[in-house]
Design an enzyme around this catalytic site. Structure first.
Site, PDB file in Angstrom:
ATOM      1  N   HIS A 157      -9.898 -18.346   4.935  1.00  0.00           N
ATOM      2  CA  HIS A 157      -8.690 -17.501   5.066  1.00  0.00           C
ATOM      3  C   HIS A 157      -7.608 -18.203   5.890  1.00  0.00           C
ATOM      4  O   HIS A 157      -6.752 -17.554   6.477  1.00  0.00           O
ATOM      5  CB  HIS A 157      -9.001 -16.148   5.705  1.00  0.00           C
ATOM      6  N   SER A 278      15.214 -36.849   6.529  1.00  0.00           N
ATOM      7  CA  SER A 278      16.223 -35.839   6.193  1.00  0.00           C
ATOM      8  C   SER A 278      17.595 -36.442   6.400  1.00  0.00           C
ATOM      9  O   SER A 278      17.790 -37.279   7.276  1.00  0.00           O
ATOM     10  CB  SER A 278      16.037 -34.626   7.096  1.00  0.00           C
ATOM     11  N   LYS A 284      13.091 -35.743  11.268  1.00  0.00           N
ATOM     12  CA  LYS A 284      12.200 -35.320  10.188  1.00  0.00           C
ATOM     13  C   LYS A 284      11.423 -36.452   9.508  1.00  0.00           C
ATOM     14  O   LYS A 284      11.924 -37.560   9.358  1.00  0.00           O
ATOM     15  CB  LYS A 284      13.004 -34.594   9.115  1.00  0.00           C
ATOM     16  N   GLU A 291       4.235 -32.656  -1.498  1.00  0.00           N
ATOM     17  CA  GLU A 291       4.973 -31.488  -1.997  1.00  0.00           C
ATOM     18  C   GLU A 291       5.239 -31.613  -3.503  1.00  0.00           C
ATOM     19  O   GLU A 291       5.122 -30.640  -4.247  1.00  0.00           O
ATOM     20  CB  GLU A 291       6.300 -31.341  -1.256  1.00  0.00           C
TER      21      GLU A 291
END
Ligand code: ARG
Length: 459
Positions: A157, A278, A284, A291
């Site tokens: 979970h 970024s 970043k 992704e």
């Protein structure tokens, strides 16, 4: 003015929009090598059974070799008005060798031709996927070895559950990828039958030798039913299902790496080579590969759904709908193959931050089960032990402590069979070491699993 190979009965030209709509050559040109292989095998067989003269056979074979040279040299003149790869090749052959080229299509239809070309292509795609997965699975194994001993939290979970070894996590994906591999080989095996010779749908009156062409093209045997041969695309569906399942797994490992490489988790550091920055936020470092892999799972699922939907309403045998079988398969192959390569490259460059994962593994009362097991070993029914430990966890939460910071008096008050000795089992290391059941995360079991896996992948 009608140059189409099927133009005999037509009096006026095809509408331009229809021509463009009908054409598949922009994408089915990817089948050109298979198309030439198929034609070579077919024409040799026509010679062997005496349907064509030997001189005709060698003329056609010579012409096909020239076509192949043009394709390989990038000079082959692809023409949309010739609709598809098959008619492009045949027309070019005619330009190169003249009228004899017209004999190549004896005892053959574009229906068995395309069924053959596509099967050959998809079979190779299955083998390529399986081989790339074999490389990736070997990486999971070597990463399991390289990171042996590092403990991390295991989740259910996405809540801290019990400590596990990072190596155990790698070996979980080893198992999943192993099943993907067998799915691709199984599919390749099932599609290993040649549809060539089925003709348009009903077979052919020519006394051809389908066994010869099947063997020549690397198939185990010819298909047994001509309608099925030209009217089935389940081989492509199997490839797409295996790809979709594999992408689901790749999407899951991606999700885990995205989470675990975040600042909040900090378990793993992804390599600069496989991350991006970024344009505005200088700090970043984004996990774009993971992704995109997660996102592209969506398109491969879509590829599978697209072809299932194309096939579902089609009557036997061939339907032009089937021309829609190729793009989803090509798209899935391109997507899957690059992701498999990227992961095999990226994972060895990732660093697991043992100090962070170990601290995290100890958080969230991850060893509470061990305390309950300890009590149960003293003869207390597990359900009761669970209740007792649950209360102790509650006490720790309220007083902001860890289980191993409990006082002996508190332990004794919770249950007469509890004392300070019980606290030995609640360390992360002892929790992991205790899980010695077959398939468990104890270091000795994981070492064995690694050894066994090494034997399994030996060629
Ligand atoms: N381009 C077609 C396809 O991909 C080839 C077969 C065409 N057959 C036909 N009878 N029109 O399915």
């Amino acid at each position: 003015m009608n140059k189409k190979p099927w133009g005999g009965r037509f009096e006026s030209a095809t509408n331009k929009l229809v021509e463009a709509f009908n054409a598949s050559v922009d994408f089915d040109k990817r089948l050109v090598l298979e198309d030439i292989d198929g034609s070579q095998a077919h024409v040799k067989m026509l010679g062997a059974v005496g349907i064509l003269e030997e001189s005709e056979v060698s003329e056609i074979l010579k012409g096909l070799r020239k076509v192949l040279e043009e394709v390989e040299g990038g000079t082959f003149p692809w023409r949309v008005e010739l609709e598809d790869v098959h008619m492009n090749v045949e027309t070019r052959l005619k330009e190169l060798i003249g009228a004899t080229a017209g004999k190549l299509h004896t005892a053959r239809s574009r229906n068995d031709q395309v069924a053959l070309d596509f099967r050959l292509w998809v079979k190779k795609a299955c083998i390529r996927a399986a081989q790339k997965l074999e490389t990736l699975r070997a990486v999971m194994l070597s990463e399991a070895e390289r990171n042996m001993g590092i403990v991390m939290p295991g989740y259910t979970h996405l809540q801290v559950a019990q400590p596990i070894l990072v190596s155990h996590w790698f070996m979980a994906y080893f198992e999943m990828f192993s099943r993907d591999i067998s799915r691709f080989y199984d599919a390749a095996n099932r599609m290993n039958e040649s549809p060539l010779g089925a003709g348009a749908l009903a077979g052919t009156p020519w006394q051809i030798d389908r066994h010869q062409t099947a063997l020549e093209l690397g198939f185990a045997a010819p298909t047994r039913n001509s309608l099925d041969s030209v009217g089935s695309r389940d081989f492509a569906l199997e490839y797409l299902s295996a790809s979709a399942i594999c992408m689901a797994t790749l999407s899951r490992i991606s999700e885990e790496l995205i989470l675990y490489s975040s600042f909040e988790f900090g378990f793993v550091t992804l390599p600069d080579s496989h991350t991006t920055g970024s344009s505005i936020m200088p700090q970043k470092k984004n996990p774009d590969v993971s992704e995109l892999a997660r996102g592209k799972a969506g398109r491969v699922f879509g590829d599978l759904m697209a072809l299932l939907t194309v096939v579902k309403g089609t009557p036997l045998a061939y339907n032009k709908d089937f021309q829609e079988d190729k793009e989803p398969v090509f798209d899935a192959a391109d997507t899957l193959e690059v992701i498999l390569e990227l992961y095999a490259d990226m994972l060895p460059l990732c660093t697991w931050n043992a100090a962070t994962t170990e601290i995290a593994a100890a958080r969230g009362y991850s060893t509470a089960t061990d305390l309950a097991d300890y009590l149960a070993r003293q003869g207390v029914p597990f359900r009761e032990a669970h209740e007792v430990v649950g209360k102790l966890v509650g006490l720790c939460v309220k007083t902001n402590r860890q289980l191993w910071q409990l006082e002996e008096t508190e332990l004794k008050a919770a249950h007469e069979k509890l004392d300070a000795r019980a606290l030995e089992v609640v360390t992360v290391q002892s929790s992991v070491a205790a899980r010695t059941s077959y398939g468990g995360t104890a270091p000795i079991r994981v070492q064995e699993a690694i050894l066994e896996a090494k034997k399994r992948i030996q060629p």
